[in-house]
Scaffold this motif. Structure first.
Motif, PDB file in Angstrom:
ATOM      1  N   ASP A 110       0.707  -1.333   0.223  1.00  0.00           N
ATOM      2  CA  ASP A 110       0.450  -0.211  -0.113  1.00  0.00           C
ATOM      3  C   ASP A 110       1.107   0.777   0.210  1.00  0.00           C
ATOM      4  O   ASP A 110       2.278   1.043  -0.320  1.00  0.00           O
ATOM      5  CB  ASP A 110      -1.139  -0.196   1.123  1.00  0.00           C
ATOM      6  N   ARG A 111       0.338   2.868  -0.170  1.00  0.00           N
ATOM      7  CA  ARG A 111       1.144   3.471  -0.551  1.00  0.00           C
ATOM      8  C   ARG A 111       1.654   3.959   0.503  1.00  0.00           C
ATOM      9  O   ARG A 111       3.040   4.630   0.414  1.00  0.00           O
ATOM     10  CB  ARG A 111      -0.028   4.901  -0.467  1.00  0.00           C
ATOM     11  N   GLY A 112       1.602   3.638   1.813  1.00  0.00           N
ATOM     12  CA  GLY A 112       2.280   3.976   3.132  1.00  0.00           C
ATOM     13  C   GLY A 112       2.952   3.139   3.544  1.00  0.00           C
ATOM     14  O   GLY A 112       3.407   2.958   4.252  1.00  0.00           O
ATOM     15  N   ARG A 113       3.042   1.862   3.203  1.00  0.00           N
ATOM     16  CA  ARG A 113       3.844   0.489   3.700  1.00  0.00           C
ATOM     17  C   ARG A 113       3.720   0.130   5.084  1.00  0.00           C
ATOM     18  O   ARG A 113       4.563  -1.241   5.390  1.00  0.00           O
ATOM     19  CB  ARG A 113       5.476   0.720   3.378  1.00  0.00           C
ATOM     20  N   SER A 114       2.466   0.298   5.254  1.00  0.00           N
ATOM     21  CA  SER A 114       1.914  -0.557   6.122  1.00  0.00           C
ATOM     22  C   SER A 114       1.313  -2.008   6.128  1.00  0.00           C
ATOM     23  O   SER A 114       2.366  -2.969   6.728  1.00  0.00           O
ATOM     24  CB  SER A 114       0.435   0.011   6.522  1.00  0.00           C
ATOM     25  N   ILE A 115       1.434  -2.063   5.084  1.00  0.00           N
ATOM     26  CA  ILE A 115       1.057  -4.347   4.555  1.00  0.00           C
ATOM     27  C   ILE A 115       2.042  -4.230   3.290  1.00  0.00           C
ATOM     28  O   ILE A 115       1.367  -3.745   1.802  1.00  0.00           O
ATOM     29  CB  ILE A 115      -0.668  -4.675   4.415  1.00  0.00           C
ATOM     30  N   ALA A 116       2.322  -5.231   2.751  1.00  0.00           N
ATOM     31  CA  ALA A 116       3.270  -5.752   1.689  1.00  0.00           C
ATOM     32  C   ALA A 116       3.178  -7.287   1.171  1.00  0.00           C
ATOM     33  O   ALA A 116       3.480  -7.564   2.531  1.00  0.00           O
ATOM     34  CB  ALA A 116       4.591  -4.768   2.324  1.00  0.00           C
ATOM     35  N   LEU A 117       3.074  -7.329   0.105  1.00  0.00           N
ATOM     36  CA  LEU A 117       3.492  -9.071  -0.073  1.00  0.00           C
ATOM     37  C   LEU A 117       4.957  -9.337  -0.678  1.00  0.00           C
ATOM     38  O   LEU A 117       5.294  -8.172  -1.106  1.00  0.00           O
ATOM     39  CB  LEU A 117       2.281  -9.061  -1.192  1.00  0.00           C
ATOM     40  N   PHE A 118       5.218 -10.461  -0.079  1.00  0.00           N
ATOM     41  CA  PHE A 118       7.226  -9.897  -0.297  1.00  0.00           C
ATOM     42  C   PHE A 118       7.105 -11.565  -1.272  1.00  0.00           C
ATOM     43  O   PHE A 118       6.514 -12.655  -0.477  1.00  0.00           O
ATOM     44  CB  PHE A 118       7.660 -10.449   0.390  1.00  0.00           C
ATOM     45  N   ALA A 119       8.127 -11.859  -2.065  1.00  0.00           N
ATOM     46  CA  ALA A 119       8.129 -13.510  -2.572  1.00  0.00           C
ATOM     47  C   ALA A 119      10.469 -13.401  -2.224  1.00  0.00           C
ATOM     48  O   ALA A 119      10.618 -12.399  -2.761  1.00  0.00           O
ATOM     49  CB  ALA A 119       8.157 -13.220  -4.415  1.00  0.00           C
ATOM     50  N   GLY A 120      10.124 -14.108  -2.483  1.00  0.00           N
ATOM     51  CA  GLY A 120      11.841 -15.213  -1.553  1.00  0.00           C
ATOM     52  C   GLY A 120      12.488 -16.201  -1.482  1.00  0.00           C
ATOM     53  O   GLY A 120      11.397 -17.464  -2.214  1.00  0.00           O
TER      54      GLY A 120
END
Length: 199
Positions: A110-120
């Motif tokens: 989201d814009r505030g980087r409060s929640i993010a999806l990562f792949a690793g």
């Protein structure tokens, strides 16, 4: 009245802290420490035969310029296998002790980087033991699988959510493929964890 003042002060402090951190999430050079754990190859921590299947790990994380990060972990996986012997069922524990280095890249946020999806992707190296080194079973049978070193990649997907200033809650799914194991290469991990930014 005193409690109301204390609770109001705590709420205001949390709001100030969360507002201050919004522009400082995932900065290059930030370091975090974390713990995570969950279940392995199924949806229960312990099945109807009382067999355990769980994992846990500790990690150190270092963020890069593009909000991606490197993580260095030490972990343990345990999965019990049921052996139907002549004298009745017996549980044979499998344990893997591993260290890994991984790279995780954000896919969505989201814009505030409060929640993010990562792949690793991780490179893993470790040691596997079956029956904690005990090869004899209750009915006189002998385990043929030997303790061994294991190595290989793991693919990870995680959702990471900032709960407060420098505190991240994450939900993780990982598929590990470790060679050298006589009991099976693939294990699926699902779990949750917390990460604390320390600088």
């Amino acid at each position: 009245m005193r409690r109301i003042i204390i609770w109001t002060g705590l709420c205001v402090a949390l709001l100030l802290v969360s507002g201050e951190v919004r522009a400082q999430r995932g900065l290059p050079g930030q370091v975090g420490i974390g713990v995570a754990g969950g279940i392995v190859d199924g949806f229960t921590f312990r099945d109807s035969h009382r067999a355990y299947r769980f994992w846990g790990e500790v990690e150190i994380t270092r963020y890069n310029r593009n909000h991606s990060y490197w993580n260095f972990t030490a972990g343990c996986l345990r999965k019990d296998y049921r052996y139907a012997g002549v004298t009745g069922d017996q549980l044979v524990p499998l344990a893997q002790f591993t260290g890994s280095v991984g790279y995780n890249h954000p896919l969505l946020a989201d814009r505030g980087r409060s929640i993010a999806l990562f792949a690793g992707v991780d490179g893993m190296l470790g040691y596997e033991t079956t029956g904690w080194g005990r090869k004899g079973l209750d009915d006189g049978a002998t385990l043929r699988s030997k303790d061994s070193f294991v190595y290989g990649p793991a693919l990870t997907a995680s959702v990471e959510w900032y709960l407060a200033n420098r505190v991240i809650w994450l939900v993780r799914v990982r598929e590990r493929c470790l060679f050298g194991s006589p009991t099976g290469k693939f294990h699926t991990e699902v779990g949750i964890g917390f990460r604390f930014i320390i600088n």
